[in-house]
Design an enzyme around this catalytic site. Sequence first.
Site, mmCIF file in Angstrom:
data_model
loop_
_atom_site.group_PDB
_atom_site.id
_atom_site.type_symbol
_atom_site.label_atom_id
_atom_site.label_comp_id
_atom_site.label_asym_id
_atom_site.label_seq_id
_atom_site.Cartn_x
_atom_site.Cartn_y
_atom_site.Cartn_z
ATOM 1 C CB CYS A 222 -0.921 -0.003 1.221
ATOM 2 S SG CYS A 222 -1.926 1.484 1.382
ATOM 3 C CB CYS A 225 -0.972 1.793 5.771
ATOM 4 S SG CYS A 225 -1.644 0.356 4.878
ATOM 5 C CB CYS A 254 -4.648 -0.894 1.020
ATOM 6 S SG CYS A 254 -4.357 -1.096 2.789
ATOM 7 C CB CYS A 280 6.529 -13.711 -17.247
ATOM 8 S SG CYS A 280 4.826 -13.779 -17.846
ATOM 9 C CG HIS A 307 6.027 -17.903 -19.403
ATOM 10 N ND1 HIS A 307 6.164 -16.921 -18.463
ATOM 11 C CD2 HIS A 307 7.222 -18.577 -19.421
ATOM 12 C CE1 HIS A 307 7.362 -16.998 -17.903
ATOM 13 N NE2 HIS A 307 8.019 -17.993 -18.473
ATOM 14 C CG ASP A 324 11.730 -18.203 -17.745
ATOM 15 O OD1 ASP A 324 11.721 -17.132 -17.108
ATOM 16 O OD2 ASP A 324 10.696 -18.841 -17.997
#
Length: 632
Positions: A222, A225, A254, A280, A307, A324
């Site tokens: 957040c 906070c 949040c 990715c 992907h 990767d």
Amino acid sequence: MTLSPAVSTLCENPNQVFLDVAKLLITYADNILRFPNEEKYRSIRIGNPTFSTKLLPIKGAVECLFEMGFQEAETHLVFPKSASVEQLKLIRESIAAERDQRLGGGRPAQQPASAPRRPVATSGTPTPQPAQQPSSLESSMSFFVTLQSNFQHVMLYENAELQQKARSAMPHQEMSSAAQSKLEEARRADPGCRVGLEDFLVVELLRWFKQDFFSWVDSLPCGRCGGPTQNSGSLGPTPEDLRWGAQRVENHFCSGCQLSTRFPRYNNPEKLLQTRRGRCGEWANCFTLCCRAVGLEARYVWDSTDHVWTEVFSPSQRRWLHCDSCENACDKPLLYELGWGKKLAYILAFSKDQVVDVTWRYSCRHPEVLSRRTRVQEAWLLDTINRLNGVRQQSLSPGRRAELTERLLVELVEFISPKKPPAGQLGGRNSGSLAWRIARGEAGAAGTEASAQAVGFVFSPTEQEKQQRLLHVRYGAAADQYCRVSSGSELTPGWDRCAWSKQAVFRKLEADWRMVYLARTEGSAVGRLGWRFDLAPAGMTIKSVSVAASSQTFHSGTVCWTLQSDRLTTEFSGDGSSQSFPGLSGASELTVWAELGGGDGEASWQHSQLFRQSLEETDLSSLEIIIHLQDA
């Protein structure tokens, strides 16, 4: 006049076809030039009948839009604020000049002598006439736009200034020195080894990118906070977001302070060099740029099952290496099919010079993959790839075209015979939270053990628990026993006796410190432990559930707690506090997962711990699960 590759291809259409398409393209360009601040003129809906029937099927038409500066969004082609208006004018004027000559009866503008009128296919044979359309026009539209968009995007990696920015962010000299040392060591061990400096450099680059440079984002903390947030849909992109290719902006909300934290999904690698975070898509995008920046020949790889990654060409081995960056994995092409359990269909590699269908490199189950390739006809896909390559390679020297053709032939020979599965296990996905991986079906053992393991312990309500409508279980690490509070405080010794699934986990007793905890086994990258509750045999479902679990981390160690049911997969903290999950009401089954990872050095296995307790404690408070039951 020298024509661009896309306009040259457009000129090959019959005269009336060219004139009709030229009119549309010029109209698109003129609308933007006349009304630069009108958003409606800067986007073209892919499903628009005019676009889909009068422009998409025509050779060179969509290519011209991309050359003008249009980019792919989810449902539209968009001309971003950052696009060059001068480039738009240049392509527009080139099309207009050709149109005017044809309407005036003059000779069409000629291409340079070195650029053949008919593009040359990657196979070395002339490109066929426009390909037959697949059975679904909408499917072919979507697929073609994806091909063209990725093919255009990789040209960003060739920008010299952008490559310099990438090099300035990298410890290039240190990586090169490390690669040289490892190469010399490998040659001392095996004088005949067929690896080169580039092979070791890409390994160093992968390690640096994963460990030191880029970070994974499931949900952002957040902004007010600092607490946890949840991805709660989308927000509208700002002009600054659009400037950097972020057509999509996630809303990370949040629930504590009711603040929405924006997470733009940037598509421009220059911006990613600054933000250094994402999933990715961002990882592969920025990593491929970094490869090109250090002189490696690289291409961006797109997988239709959601992907992306990179391939790097090894001159010494004369082949493409799978890389990767999310997983810090090199040359493990069966990782996705065997490790993650992906049902592959289409995998395409894009470089500055060509597109290649590399699906077969990543599968050892070719017949299964072929049965899933139903989005477009194979002949259409082959012809479309050949046309795209022909256009892109027009400006290449004959020597370079011959080199690309030779490489392609080597790949085709490789693709003919399916790869043999490796002797060891490849394992599930490591990047991203366990909840995210389970939801995508890419968690490997953690996500599939439910169907593969037949011996795990399962909590099911007893008659007493059915009457009380309560299932209450506690575990304490010091006593190393479970207490089934709701069933007469029945005790079961042994941390694994009531576990449904365990992987690379053991109970560590520190006699000198008088402490005990569960940790992953030494040398294991990941440890997993799960507890399963099945209410269906008793005809019950969850009315409410609360879970309290304790875990500790040190240095870069991580512990991820996840609840998985037929209704919800969500993460929760291991701070020992009791947490409720209203979204599980009505579910008939529940699995609690703990995943341990990370850590530094040889003692990394100790840096993520479950249920750490003093041996002097007798309280069974390390793990507590309370399920209130209701009739199904």
